[in-house]
Design a protein around this motif. Structure first.
Motif, short mmCIF file in Angstrom:
data_model
loop_
_atom_site.label_atom_id
_atom_site.label_comp_id
_atom_site.label_asym_id
_atom_site.label_seq_id
_atom_site.Cartn_x
_atom_site.Cartn_y
_atom_site.Cartn_z
N THR A 26 0.93 -1.32 0.08
CA THR A 26 0.07 0.13 -0.03
C THR A 26 0.88 1.33 -0.02
O THR A 26 0.53 2.16 -0.73
CB THR A 26 -1.14 0.14 0.99
N ALA A 266 -5.57 1.59 17.02
CA ALA A 266 -5.87 1.44 15.39
C ALA A 266 -4.44 1.54 14.90
O ALA A 266 -4.27 2.11 13.74
CB ALA A 266 -6.59 2.40 15.05
N TRP A 275 3.78 2.86 13.73
CA TRP A 275 2.81 2.31 13.64
C TRP A 275 3.16 0.58 14.04
O TRP A 275 4.35 0.28 13.51
CB TRP A 275 2.10 2.51 12.35
N ALA A 277 1.38 -3.26 13.13
CA ALA A 277 0.59 -4.24 12.66
C ALA A 277 0.76 -5.67 12.69
O ALA A 277 1.96 -6.13 12.86
CB ALA A 277 0.07 -3.91 11.13
N THR A 289 -6.40 -11.10 9.02
CA THR A 289 -6.26 -9.91 9.92
C THR A 289 -5.20 -9.17 10.08
O THR A 289 -5.17 -8.05 9.79
CB THR A 289 -6.81 -10.14 11.31
N SER A 292 -4.81 -7.15 6.69
CA SER A 292 -5.73 -6.00 6.66
C SER A 292 -5.05 -4.97 7.70
O SER A 292 -5.07 -3.76 7.17
CB SER A 292 -7.22 -6.38 7.24
N GLU A 293 -4.63 -5.32 8.71
CA GLU A 293 -4.10 -4.30 9.85
C GLU A 293 -2.67 -3.62 9.12
O GLU A 293 -2.58 -2.47 9.17
CB GLU A 293 -3.67 -4.92 11.13
N THR A 295 -2.25 -3.09 5.79
CA THR A 295 -2.98 -2.11 4.94
C THR A 295 -3.54 -0.83 5.33
O THR A 295 -3.43 0.37 5.19
CB THR A 295 -4.05 -2.70 4.06
N TRP A 296 -4.33 -0.92 6.58
CA TRP A 296 -5.00 0.04 7.43
C TRP A 296 -3.71 0.85 7.92
O TRP A 296 -3.68 2.23 7.76
CB TRP A 296 -5.67 -0.60 8.22
N ALA A 299 -2.26 3.28 5.19
CA ALA A 299 -3.14 4.40 4.90
C ALA A 299 -3.01 5.39 6.09
O ALA A 299 -2.95 6.57 5.56
CB ALA A 299 -4.47 3.81 4.80
N GLN A 300 -2.89 5.14 7.27
CA GLN A 300 -2.71 6.08 8.17
C GLN A 300 -1.22 7.00 8.17
O GLN A 300 -1.11 8.08 8.31
CB GLN A 300 -2.73 5.45 9.69
#
Length: 321
Positions: A26, A266, A275, A277, A289, A292-293, A295-296, A299-300
């Protein structure tokens, strides 16, 4: 294959599992300079296949990660083989994070994504580690379908064994709770196990019974052999944070001895610019999961970097008084 490690990046990702590669994919697609640094020891390496991953059911862990690395490289990301020895943070520059690899290579970045995963500490039983992920199991959703209707033993080493036995009962009517060091269930626990037809065997397990590289049972201290096709254990899950101690990341211990994880909201830790994940923060996360974490978090991180770059552009565009 390992890409060269440059000296500076927008984002460095530590850990090249599902979370790290998804985050890097990402980030690279968002046109950041990103590198994944990976030591090559994924948690699920002993497993024969990844399950519950839509569209890739049954893929081997190695094949899944190889595909992920190709995808990251295809959009301009780097994947670097290496063990991170130390990570430090210095507020004085534009690239505050410095990673030092075991072989002495050094790189700096503006942001950091921790995707180091976890290690499973197994009960102290000879031969257990060699069979972990094969016929020594821990997750019903990862392995339950593959051992359906087989003879399953659940090794009780703590307070969660009863719940584990009842969960695996969904996949097989032949479940035995081995009291081992966890003690014989009493009261409501005993009633629930009996109602579901889960047998309880008292006595401490001293060895695995293995024939022709296949688990056939366990041996108790009195010599009794309990015939089994697979053994279910509880692991203590600990986030891999050895190289991150200088960052001051907050960790927390789960109740009942389940493990220790990095605290994040988050994906964002309390350390500015960091960050996290995947299994390093979500101990029970499966591959879906974790990805997904990643990718999230990416994005942040992108939003955070855009804010920083916009503020810098505004400052440059405003004439000096």
């Amino acid at each position: 294959m390992s890409d060269p490690l440059d000296t500076t990046y927008d984002v460095l990702v530590i850990g090249g599992g599902a979370a790290g590669l998804s985050g890097a994919l990402t980030l690279a697609r968002a046109r950041w300079r990103v590198a994944v640094v990976d030591a090559g020891s994924p948690r699920n390496a002993p497993a024969g296949a990844v399950h519950g991953l839509l569209g890739r059911e049954g893929v081997s862990p190695a094949a899944l990660l190889a595909t992920g690395r190709r995808e990251v490289r295809a959009v301009g990301g780097r994947v670097v083989q290496g063990l991170v020895r130390q990570v430090t943070r210095d507020d004085g520059g534009t690239h505050p994070f410095t990673i030092t690899l075991e072989d002495g290579r050094v790189a700096r970045s503006r942001r950091l994504l921790v995707a180091t995963g976890l290690r499973d500490d197994l009960p102290d039983l000879p031969g257990l580690a060699a069979r972990f992920g094969r016929d020594v199991l821990h997750c019903p959703f990862c392995h339950g379908h593959e051992v359906r209707d087989r003879r399953l033993g659940v090794l009780a080493t703590g307070p969660h064994a009863v719940r584990q036995a009842l969960l695996f009962r969904q996949w097989s009517p032949h479940v035995t709770l081995l009291a081992h060091t966890g003690g014989e269930p009493t009261g409501e626990d005993a009633v629930r196990l009996a109602a579901r037809g889960v047998d309880v065997v008292t006595g401490v397990v001293r060895a695995l019974d293995v024939h022709h590289d296949r688990l056939t049972g366990v041996v108790l201290t009195d010599g009794t052999v309990v015939a089994l096709d697979a053994l279910v254990v509880a692991t203590t899950m600990r986030a891999r944070t050895d190289a991150l101690t200088h960052l001051g990341l907050e960790t927390a211990t789960l109740p009942g001895g389940l493990g220790e994880h990095v605290v994040a909201e988050a994906g964002r830790t309390a350390v500015p610019g960091v960050w996290v994940a995947g299994n390093a923060t979500s101990l029970h996360a499966q591959v879906t999961t974790a990805a997904s974490e990643g990718t999230w978090a990416a994005a942040q991180i992108t939003a955070d970097l855009v804010e920083e770059d916009t503020a810098a552009a505004v400052a440059e565009s405003v004439p000096a008084p």
